[in-house]
Design an enzyme around this catalytic site. Structure first.
Site, PDB file in Angstrom:
ATOM      1  N   LYS A 213       0.858  -1.172   0.000  1.00  0.00           N
ATOM      2  CA  LYS A 213       0.000   0.000   0.000  1.00  0.00           C
ATOM      3  C   LYS A 213       0.901   1.231   0.000  1.00  0.00           C
ATOM      4  O   LYS A 213       1.688   1.444   0.923  1.00  0.00           O
ATOM      5  CB  LYS A 213      -0.909   0.009   1.225  1.00  0.00           C
ATOM      6  N   LYS A 267      -2.091  -1.549  -3.909  1.00  0.00           N
ATOM      7  CA  LYS A 267      -2.979  -0.389  -3.812  1.00  0.00           C
ATOM      8  C   LYS A 267      -2.144   0.891  -3.824  1.00  0.00           C
ATOM      9  O   LYS A 267      -1.187   0.985  -3.057  1.00  0.00           O
ATOM     10  CB  LYS A 267      -3.789  -0.471  -2.514  1.00  0.00           C
TER      11      LYS A 267
END
Length: 343
Positions: A213, A267
């Site tokens: 992330k 992400k």
């Protein structure tokens, strides 16, 4: 002349001759032939639909930065999830918008077994048992400062946050979550969650790690959706990955696999296709991408202004994830795409 020349000793055609007779457009000439040789295919089985849940009844709140996406009370959410299940969408990911009066420095509301997220899991599991439920054990929807962990003296403390995230994961599993997807990026969280789940009889609950992330500018509309916009002081660069780093991203994913992750997530999505490809090639794990709120909003905004064909760009962007190696995609477009694919 060279194209027609064959080597007198071998009888083989020369490179010039081969190049001259090869026509890559032959298989592009018709719809049927293009379909016949298509290398990657998007299906409804690739879709995970993120939804936002709120307290109350009979309400659907529009999210200004995400046209077509709403915060929904549980009764409304259940109807929408039923529709998604009928379209064949295999799983949803639920995110809460918690009243600010329930938020504090430690995000303690996440340890309430009856919080809005856990009630959503119970209600959806009872009404639509055939759909998978993915929940996030990160603290940011529950903190007064909008960070993903416990804030002490201006620092997000790692180990205390991990302990709380693991406790929250057990409560979420007990409420009906099939997959725990922690997005907090604290070190050691995957191992702690796996141990906690196993110790409490949830050996079959899987973990989808937000393994990579990134500290990204693409999350803005999501923060509006969960109500943390304006709360966040500073940024999340002390625990999210620098968007310039790919080797670090691989190390993060390797660590999560060793700690017991069943699936990996990248992400944001489209700007990080290179990371998706590397993880799939090097770790050979089920790999997912989150087409985040900023990606969704840009497509919607450009389409609303007539600058792009929104439907075609939507489908092209999702095909890119499959081409990069994704086994599935979290996307706010999921119901719309499922309708198109069914049609």
């Amino acid at each position: 002349m060279n194209r027609m020349f064959r080597d007198l000793k071998t009888g083989r055609r020369t490179v010039d001759e081969i190049t001259g007779s090869r026509r890559l457009r032959r298989m592009r000439k018709a719809d049927w032939s293009r379909r016949l040789v298509q290398e990657n295919r998007l299906t409804v089985d690739d879709l995970i639909w993120p939804i936002f849940v709120i307290e109350g009844e009979g309400r659907r709140e529009p999210i200004d930065a995400m046209p077509g996406v709403f915060r929904m009370t549980l009764d409304v959410a259940i109807k929408e999830v039923e529709r998604a299940a009928k379209l064949g969408v295999p799983a949803i990911a639920t995110f809460p918008n918690v009243d600010r009066s329930l938020r504090d420095q430690t995000g303690s509301e996440i340890l309430n077994a009856d919080n809005i997220l856990n009630r959503a899991s119970r209600a959806i599991k009872a009404a639509v048992p055939e759909i998978g439920i993915i929940t996030d054990a990160a603290l940011d929807p529950f903190t007064s400062h909008g960070h993903d962990g416990i804030l002490r003296d201006g620092i997000i403390v790692n180990d205390e946050t991990v302990s709380q995230v693991a406790q929250a994961a057990v409560l979420q599993a007990a409420a009906g979550a099939d997959i725990i997807a922690p997005s907090d990026m604290m070190d050691g969280r995957i191992g702690a969650i796996r141990d906690a789940l196993d110790a409490n009889g949830f050996q079959d609950v899987a973990i989808m790690s937000y393994a990579t992330k990134f500290a990204s500018a693409y999350y803005g509309p999501y923060r509006e959706a969960i109500g943390t916009a304006g709360l966040l002081k500073g940024d999340k660069k002390t625990y999210y990955i620098d968007h310039a780093n790919s080797e670090e991203a691989v190390r993060e994913a390797e660590q999560d696999v060793l700690e017991g992750a069943d699936m990996l997530m990248v992400k944001p999505g489209l700007p990080y296709l290179d990371i998706i490809r590397r993880l799939k090639d090097e770790l050979r794990m089920p790999t997912f991408a989150y087409q985040v709120s900023g990606e969704y909003a840009m497509i919607k905004a450009a389409a609303a202004n007539g600058w792009i064909d929104g439907e075609k760009v939507m489908m092209e962007s999702l095909a890119a994830f499959k081409r990069a190696g994704c086994d599935g995609i979290l996307t706010y477009f999921a119901p719309e795409v499922a309708e198109l694919l069914k049609g």
